[in-house]
Motif scaffolding. Sequence first.
Motif, PDB file in Angstrom:
ATOM      1  N   HIS A  69       0.822  -1.260  -0.103  1.00  0.00           N
ATOM      2  CA  HIS A  69       0.049  -0.191  -0.010  1.00  0.00           C
ATOM      3  C   HIS A  69       1.152   1.205  -0.027  1.00  0.00           C
ATOM      4  O   HIS A  69       1.651   1.411   1.108  1.00  0.00           O
ATOM      5  CB  HIS A  69      -0.949   0.091   1.270  1.00  0.00           C
ATOM      6  N   LEU A  74       1.470   4.960   0.449  1.00  0.00           N
ATOM      7  CA  LEU A  74       0.583   6.129   1.033  1.00  0.00           C
ATOM      8  C   LEU A  74       1.400   7.550   0.500  1.00  0.00           C
ATOM      9  O   LEU A  74       2.640   7.633   0.537  1.00  0.00           O
ATOM     10  CB  LEU A  74       0.953   6.209   2.486  1.00  0.00           C
ATOM     11  N   HIS A  96       0.978  11.523   1.633  1.00  0.00           N
ATOM     12  CA  HIS A  96       0.208  12.425   2.841  1.00  0.00           C
ATOM     13  C   HIS A  96      -0.822  11.867   3.307  1.00  0.00           C
ATOM     14  O   HIS A  96      -2.213  12.380   3.406  1.00  0.00           O
ATOM     15  CB  HIS A  96      -0.376  13.624   1.820  1.00  0.00           C
ATOM     16  N   GLY A  97      -0.645  10.543   3.889  1.00  0.00           N
ATOM     17  CA  GLY A  97      -1.697   9.881   4.657  1.00  0.00           C
ATOM     18  C   GLY A  97      -2.618   9.047   4.003  1.00  0.00           C
ATOM     19  O   GLY A  97      -3.611   8.687   4.597  1.00  0.00           O
ATOM     20  N   ARG A  98      -2.769   9.347   2.439  1.00  0.00           N
ATOM     21  CA  ARG A  98      -3.756   8.362   1.971  1.00  0.00           C
ATOM     22  C   ARG A  98      -3.252   7.477   0.771  1.00  0.00           C
ATOM     23  O   ARG A  98      -1.887   7.885   0.441  1.00  0.00           O
ATOM     24  CB  ARG A  98      -4.528   9.648   1.041  1.00  0.00           C
ATOM     25  N   THR A  99      -3.943   6.390   0.767  1.00  0.00           N
ATOM     26  CA  THR A  99      -3.461   5.389  -0.210  1.00  0.00           C
ATOM     27  C   THR A  99      -3.573   5.754  -1.697  1.00  0.00           C
ATOM     28  O   THR A  99      -4.738   6.198  -2.012  1.00  0.00           O
ATOM     29  CB  THR A  99      -4.355   4.042  -0.024  1.00  0.00           C
ATOM     30  N   VAL A 100      -2.285   5.792  -2.614  1.00  0.00           N
ATOM     31  CA  VAL A 100      -2.441   6.049  -3.839  1.00  0.00           C
ATOM     32  C   VAL A 100      -2.294   4.943  -4.582  1.00  0.00           C
ATOM     33  O   VAL A 100      -2.807   5.038  -6.048  1.00  0.00           O
ATOM     34  CB  VAL A 100      -1.444   7.370  -4.202  1.00  0.00           C
TER      35      VAL A 100
END
Length: 86
Positions: free
Chosen positions: A57, A59, A61-65
């Motif tokens: 996974h 990430l 900036h704290g988001r899954t891309v």
Amino acid sequence: MTSNVELLLLDEPSVGIAPRLKGLIFEAIEQIRKDGTAILIVEQDATSTFGIADRVHVLEHGRTVKEGRASDLAGDEYIRQVYLGV
């Protein structure tokens, strides 16, 4: 260590480690995985991690891309350029 470990959680196991020692750490992690222990690694060294991971996974900036099998993502052009330096 107890022999009944089912999950090993690692947070940046290679941070601040000399390259030679980092290789030894990832060899040990790979052996633990081969012995049947599930491992969750949070790591910035994508090259070492992709080499031993089943799933990844990514990430930003704290988001899954991106997420998927490490073998599939290693061929993703964005991942190769941004995280693997290829």
